[in-house]
Design a protein around this motif. Structure first.
Motif, PDB file in Angstrom:
ATOM      1  N   UNK A 127      -3.503  -0.582 -13.826  1.00  0.00           N
ATOM      2  CA  UNK A 127      -2.650   0.151 -14.761  1.00  0.00           C
ATOM      3  C   UNK A 127      -1.427   0.618 -13.995  1.00  0.00           C
ATOM      4  N   UNK A 128      -0.279   0.559 -14.639  1.00  0.00           N
ATOM      5  CA  UNK A 128       0.955   0.939 -13.962  1.00  0.00           C
ATOM      6  C   UNK A 128       0.869   2.393 -13.488  1.00  0.00           C
ATOM      7  N   UNK A 129       1.070   2.579 -12.189  1.00  0.00           N
ATOM      8  CA  UNK A 129       0.984   3.900 -11.592  1.00  0.00           C
ATOM      9  C   UNK A 129      -0.431   4.346 -11.267  1.00  0.00           C
ATOM     10  N   UNK A 130      -1.423   3.509 -11.615  1.00  0.00           N
ATOM     11  CA  UNK A 130      -2.816   3.903 -11.413  1.00  0.00           C
ATOM     12  C   UNK A 130      -3.565   3.085 -10.387  1.00  0.00           C
ATOM     13  N   UNK A 131      -2.892   2.130  -9.742  1.00  0.00           N
ATOM     14  CA  UNK A 131      -3.548   1.320  -8.726  1.00  0.00           C
ATOM     15  C   UNK A 131      -4.233   0.095  -9.295  1.00  0.00           C
ATOM     16  N   UNK A 132      -4.758  -0.727  -8.395  1.00  0.00           N
ATOM     17  CA  UNK A 132      -5.467  -1.958  -8.750  1.00  0.00           C
ATOM     18  C   UNK A 132      -6.883  -1.895  -8.212  1.00  0.00           C
TER      19      UNK A 132
END
Length: 266
Positions: A127-132
């Motif tokens: 998620x964008x800004x939430x990591x992979x």
């Protein structure tokens, strides 16, 4: 995990049930050719239908851009970008490298995405800004800093061959300047492998948005860099993508750009 990703995961697992069941009876599949070397089966269509049903039940106002059924609700702020079976040619040959890719774009920019390998039960999410993440474990691109030490992924031209000469030039030089090149045949998984450090870089020409929307977001969230051949962020439009660890990307892009020529989109 974001609620949107939870719904996407539910959809991917629903599709995986269809795919895994069919994988035991490959000889019975009806295979159609959409264009030379570009195939579709009833499994692709059934898996896509399963995904769309889950997504639309949860988010009925969102648009859809899917490989088999096309585009609907394109004017929506939010659009699901779906590849129900990336690596269909691998699948119909029993070659165990294929995946489901689902991304949600907001105004054309991927915000959430997953790539699911139903064979290995590996769920890559971001998620964008939430990591992979890989199966809920945080992932990062590798620490490779030299192209000469890097393992690269790519995809050979297989539908349109106008760019073969340019591609062969890239391949020839990068074969000599890297630690090796792999072409497994499922771009969504290749990009996920860059995000988790199994590959240090990747490039391909002529992809569709559903091949890479989820994977490019993962690489960015895992600390890597992604661009089109011009070094810009128009890869979903041009279909051309270069990705890698920050240092490897910086060495990979100029080599690819040198072979771009007039026939390739920027």
């Amino acid at each position: 995990m974001h609620p949107i990703l939870n719904i996407a995961i539910k959809a991917a697992r629903r599709a995986a049930t269809v795919i895994n069941r069919a994988s035991t009876q490959i000889d019975l599949l009806t295979v159609e050719s959409k264009s030379p070397n570009d195939f579709v089966t009833e499994v692709d269509r059934a898996a896509e239908k399963a995904i769309i049903e889950v997504l639309q039940e949860a988010y009925p106002g969102y648009g859809i851009l899917a490989e088999e059924s096309g585009e609907s609700g394109a004017d929506s702020e939010f659009v699901w970008i779906i590849d129900p079976l990336d690596g269909t040619t691998n699948f119909i040959h029993g070659f165990p490298q294929y995946a489901i890719s689902i991304a949600l774009a907001k105004n054309g920019v991927p915000e959430h995405g997953l790539v699911y390998d139903p064979i290995r039960n590996e769920m890559f999410t971001a998620s964008r800004g939430g990591g992979a993440y890989l199966n809920d474990r945080r992932i990062r691109v590798s620490r490779r800093v030299r192209l000469s030490d890097a393992l690269l992924g790519t995809g050979f031209p297989y539908r349109q061959f106008d760019n073969v000469d340019a591609y062969l030039g890239m391949f020839r030089e990068l074969t000599q300047k890297s630690a090796g090149i792999r072409r497994p045949g499922a771009a969504a998984l290749d990009l996920a492998y860059v995000a988790t450090g199994r590959l240090d870089g990747f490039w391909e020409i002529g992809l569709a948005p559903w091949d890479m929307a989820a994977g490019v977001l993962m690489i960015q969230e895992a600390g890597g860099l992604v661009s089109d051949l011009a070094g810009e962020a128009n890869y979903l439009t041009t279909g051309n993508v270069v990705a890698g660890t920050p240092k490897v990307f910086g060495q990979l892009l100029p080599i690819i750009q040198a072979y771009r020529g007039d026939k390739l989109q920027a």
